[in-house]
Structures are given as C-alpha cells and as structure tokens.
Design a protein around this motif. Structure first.
Motif, PDB file in Angstrom:
ATOM      1  N   MET A   1     -48.170 100.599 -45.886  1.00  0.00           N
ATOM      2  CA  MET A   1     -46.772 100.357 -46.262  1.00  0.00           C
ATOM      3  C   MET A   1     -46.146  99.298 -45.348  1.00  0.00           C
ATOM      4  O   MET A   1     -46.241  99.379 -44.129  1.00  0.00           O
ATOM      5  CB  MET A   1     -45.993 101.675 -46.155  1.00  0.00           C
ATOM      6  N   HIS A   2     -45.547  98.316 -45.935  1.00  0.00           N
ATOM      7  CA  HIS A   2     -44.941  97.197 -45.226  1.00  0.00           C
ATOM      8  C   HIS A   2     -43.888  97.656 -44.202  1.00  0.00           C
ATOM      9  O   HIS A   2     -43.885  97.213 -43.058  1.00  0.00           O
ATOM     10  CB  HIS A   2     -44.322  96.288 -46.284  1.00  0.00           C
ATOM     11  N   GLU A   3     -43.018  98.565 -44.604  1.00  0.00           N
ATOM     12  CA  GLU A   3     -41.939  98.995 -43.709  1.00  0.00           C
ATOM     13  C   GLU A   3     -42.475  99.699 -42.463  1.00  0.00           C
ATOM     14  O   GLU A   3     -41.834  99.677 -41.415  1.00  0.00           O
ATOM     15  CB  GLU A   3     -40.948  99.905 -44.438  1.00  0.00           C
ATOM     16  N   LEU A   4     -43.647 100.314 -42.592  1.00  0.00           N
ATOM     17  CA  LEU A   4     -44.230 100.989 -41.427  1.00  0.00           C
ATOM     18  C   LEU A   4     -44.582  99.968 -40.340  1.00  0.00           C
ATOM     19  O   LEU A   4     -44.282 100.175 -39.163  1.00  0.00           O
ATOM     20  CB  LEU A   4     -45.475 101.784 -41.843  1.00  0.00           C
ATOM     21  N   SER A   5     -45.174  98.854 -40.720  1.00  0.00           N
ATOM     22  CA  SER A   5     -45.522  97.856 -39.710  1.00  0.00           C
ATOM     23  C   SER A   5     -44.269  97.201 -39.137  1.00  0.00           C
ATOM     24  O   SER A   5     -44.220  96.876 -37.947  1.00  0.00           O
ATOM     25  CB  SER A   5     -46.500  96.816 -40.271  1.00  0.00           C
ATOM     26  N   VAL A   6     -43.243  97.043 -39.965  1.00  0.00           N
ATOM     27  CA  VAL A   6     -41.978  96.499 -39.446  1.00  0.00           C
ATOM     28  C   VAL A   6     -41.372  97.469 -38.425  1.00  0.00           C
ATOM     29  O   VAL A   6     -40.919  97.062 -37.359  1.00  0.00           O
ATOM     30  CB  VAL A   6     -40.984  96.216 -40.599  1.00  0.00           C
ATOM     31  N   ALA A   7     -41.404  98.764 -38.744  1.00  0.00           N
ATOM     32  CA  ALA A   7     -40.867  99.769 -37.815  1.00  0.00           C
ATOM     33  C   ALA A   7     -41.646  99.740 -36.502  1.00  0.00           C
ATOM     34  O   ALA A   7     -41.067  99.860 -35.416  1.00  0.00           O
ATOM     35  CB  ALA A   7     -40.915 101.154 -38.459  1.00  0.00           C
ATOM     36  N   GLN A   8     -42.965  99.554 -36.586  1.00  0.00           N
ATOM     37  CA  GLN A   8     -43.776  99.470 -35.367  1.00  0.00           C
ATOM     38  C   GLN A   8     -43.390  98.254 -34.530  1.00  0.00           C
ATOM     39  O   GLN A   8     -43.313  98.325 -33.306  1.00  0.00           O
ATOM     40  CB  GLN A   8     -45.270  99.413 -35.728  1.00  0.00           C
ATOM     41  N   LEU A  51     -41.865 107.622 -36.760  1.00  0.00           N
ATOM     42  CA  LEU A  51     -42.577 107.094 -35.585  1.00  0.00           C
ATOM     43  C   LEU A  51     -41.962 107.557 -34.263  1.00  0.00           C
ATOM     44  O   LEU A  51     -42.643 107.644 -33.253  1.00  0.00           O
ATOM     45  CB  LEU A  51     -42.593 105.554 -35.608  1.00  0.00           C
ATOM     46  N   THR A  52     -40.645 107.809 -34.259  1.00  0.00           N
ATOM     47  CA  THR A  52     -39.990 108.168 -33.005  1.00  0.00           C
ATOM     48  C   THR A  52     -40.001 109.680 -32.765  1.00  0.00           C
ATOM     49  O   THR A  52     -39.704 110.122 -31.662  1.00  0.00           O
ATOM     50  CB  THR A  52     -38.517 107.676 -32.976  1.00  0.00           C
ATOM     51  N   GLU A  53     -40.346 110.434 -33.788  1.00  0.00           N
ATOM     52  CA  GLU A  53     -40.374 111.882 -33.637  1.00  0.00           C
ATOM     53  C   GLU A  53     -41.309 112.281 -32.491  1.00  0.00           C
ATOM     54  O   GLU A  53     -42.431 111.776 -32.391  1.00  0.00           O
ATOM     55  CB  GLU A  53     -40.874 112.501 -34.948  1.00  0.00           C
ATOM     56  N   GLY A  54     -40.822 113.134 -31.618  1.00  0.00           N
ATOM     57  CA  GLY A  54     -41.651 113.576 -30.497  1.00  0.00           C
ATOM     58  C   GLY A  54     -41.742 112.584 -29.351  1.00  0.00           C
ATOM     59  O   GLY A  54     -42.450 112.818 -28.381  1.00  0.00           O
ATOM     60  N   THR A  55     -41.023 111.443 -29.442  1.00  0.00           N
ATOM     61  CA  THR A  55     -41.007 110.475 -28.339  1.00  0.00           C
ATOM     62  C   THR A  55     -39.622 110.501 -27.691  1.00  0.00           C
ATOM     63  O   THR A  55     -38.721 111.214 -28.149  1.00  0.00           O
ATOM     64  CB  THR A  55     -41.273 109.030 -28.835  1.00  0.00           C
TER      65      THR A  55
END
Ligand SMILES: [Zn+2]
Length: 128
Positions: A1-8, A51-55
C-alpha cells in the motif's frame, strides 16, 4: 500500500528531528499534502496510527493540511489556484498550463507538549 510507505517516510523524518530516545510528549505531526499528491488522507492516518502503536509516538496525531493546486498559464503567464480541479487558465480559458504546486508532500512541524519543533529539509517528494 502506497500510504504505508509514505507513513514510514514521515516517521523517518520525525525520528531525525526528535531527541533520542524519542520523547512520548509528541502531540501532533503536521504535514502538508498537495491536492495532486495522490494521497488518501484517511488511509495515511490509519497507517500512521498503526505504525506508531506501541511506540513513543503512540497517541500522537497526524495533522494533514491540504494545499491548493497552482497553475501557470502558458499563454497569459498568470498564476492561479484551481479549485475544483479544472485544468485550464481561469483568466483566459487556455488549457495549456503548467502545474507549479499541488503535488508536494512535506512534514511541516512536530508539536510536543511544551514546544513546537519546526522541521526544515523536510521534503518527502515533490514530483513534477
Ligand atoms: Zn491564461
């Protein structure tokens, strides 16, 4: 998914600007997204939260500001914002135009509990 790499990529930039270890006082990460950047904002928000969950960034919010699309008319040389997205010069009606902004995606600011961390050199991409 494109948005996942953008979020990273966003998280990579945020990491660079925060002290190490990352404080857990981050409230907002503010980004600017051009209307032509081809980003589904709901999906990007979802990926950011996943992605930020648990961080240390858990609970922080991605605040997305949509930027308008600006064009330059090849015939009359006027700059205009277009909204809705009709790709013609609103001044003279010519459809030979150049897109001068609206495709960008940048991290703008990181807001912590007690301070705002401005972000520079933040361009994720600015495609033609
Ligand atoms: Zn024109």
């Amino acid at each position: 998914m494109h948005e996942l790499s953008v979020a990273q990529e966003i998280l990579g930039i945020v990491d660079q600007y925060l002290p190490n270890p990352v404080p857990n006082s981050v409230k907002f990460v503010k980004i600017n997204v051009g209307k032509l950047a081809n980003i589904l904002t709901d999906s990007l928000t979802f990926c950011y939260e996943a992605l930020t969950e648990g961080t240390a960034l858990a609970g922080s919010k991605l605040q997305i500001t949509e930027l308008p699309v600006k064009i330059l008319c090849v015939r009359c040389n006027k700059e205009s914002e277009i909204d809705p997205l009709i790709f013609a010069c609103p001044v003279c009606g010519n459809n030979q135009i150049k897109i001068i902004s609206g495709t960008e995606l940048r991290v703008d600011e990181i807001e912590l509990d007690d301070e705002i961390e401005p972000v520079s050199e933040n361009q994720i991409r600015d495609k033609e």
